[in-house]
Design an enzyme around this catalytic site. Sequence first.
Site, PDB file in Angstrom:
ATOM      1  N   TYR A 124       0.938  -1.174  -0.016  1.00  0.00           N
ATOM      2  CA  TYR A 124       0.045   0.133   0.105  1.00  0.00           C
ATOM      3  C   TYR A 124       0.754   1.255   0.136  1.00  0.00           C
ATOM      4  O   TYR A 124       1.674   1.563   1.038  1.00  0.00           O
ATOM      5  CB  TYR A 124      -0.935   0.024   1.171  1.00  0.00           C
ATOM      6  N   GLY A 154     -24.518   3.564  -0.696  1.00  0.00           N
ATOM      7  CA  GLY A 154     -25.767   4.196  -1.340  1.00  0.00           C
ATOM      8  C   GLY A 154     -25.351   5.614  -1.735  1.00  0.00           C
ATOM      9  O   GLY A 154     -26.246   6.532  -2.266  1.00  0.00           O
TER      10      GLY A 154
END
Length: 322
Positions: free
Chosen positions: A58, A206
């Site tokens: 990472y 969402g």
Amino acid sequence: MRFVRLDTPKPISKIGLGTWQFGSREWGYGPDYERRAAEIVRRALDLGVTLFDTAELYGFGRSERILGAALGDDRAKVVVASKIFPLLPVAPVVQQRAVASAARLGVDGIDLYQVHQANPVVADTTTMRGMRSLQDVGLVGEVGVSNYDLRRWRFAEAALGRRVLSNQVRYSMIDRGPEEDLIPYAEQAGRIVIAYSPLAQGFLSGRYDVTNPPAGAVRRANPYFLPENLARGTQLIATLREVADAHDATPSQIALAYVLRHPNVVAIPGASGVEQMERNAAAADIDLADDEYAALVAAAHAFRPVTGLAAVPRLIRARLGK
Ligand SMILES: NC(=O)c1ccc[n+]([C@@H]2O[C@H](COP(=O)([O-])OP(=O)(O)OC[C@H]3O[C@@H](n4cnc5c(N)ncnc54)[C@H](OP(=O)(O)O)[C@@H]3O)[C@@H](O)[C@H]2O)c1
């Protein structure tokens, strides 16, 4: 915060913090994110999070550095988990890479050292020889694997001659593969499945729709964020919202509660800000009722995204802006 009920030297919180985002340009969070990343870590500590996951890959070591610096003196109190990227993972290489990761993290020992993915050529016998010697000298606490199927996880345990405590795999409402065999094995054998991308990289929040897709290279390459799949996900998100409303919670929190329902599963969502970290930590305390869980399962089954090879031309078109 809740914890896994297993005999480990330090308690492992059901919600951990994933740190791929730290120091990685491809998430598109900009230069200011490094400061926010430190705040996220400090807030996670306040909230009782004890599992912090990083990897040498990472940001090519930057994530380990940022995490280690942010944890500061609290490093010894929590479970610091890192991963070796298994490029030629023979024993001496495993040893040398663990030393380098520990130095970047600023720790005397890595609590959980994981093989990032199975190497198709080098057998785990060789890799685990390196891991065993690291455990013997105390540089590594527990050994873990990542992206392993069940056969290879068990083979790795046989090769290590000790438990391979965890297998870190993609697991969310819309990636349910681990429910078939990895989670049952973890429950039966006293192991842990660490769910990565438990929010499907934010798809399950969402927040995103056809007119508002996320930025950044990581999610441009994720088929779930193709316009077609964002449209297909509308009903699933509506169900998440419905359950969330009943708990005064958010869709993301319900998506996390879904995976955490299994006692031997912990989740390591990434966070773009402190508020997300707070919400994610709070999700550990949400108990879904049976009918809510059934509604989520049905909605997840009904979601049929375009994935695999069929998604490739669409991903290319999306990248070219066509
Ligand atoms: N072992 C492996 O091969 C592997 C692979 C992938 C990941 N991982 C690990 O797993 C961790 C998590 O996976 P991931 O980052 O791919 O996916 P994820 O945790 O499903 O998604 C993280 C993203 O979701 C959004 N988010 C997080 N909390 C939210 C909340 N409460 N409300 C709304 N949105 C929220 C944030 O993005 P926005 O705010 O920008 O929308 C955040 O960056 C990584 O950091 C890494 O440590 C491991």
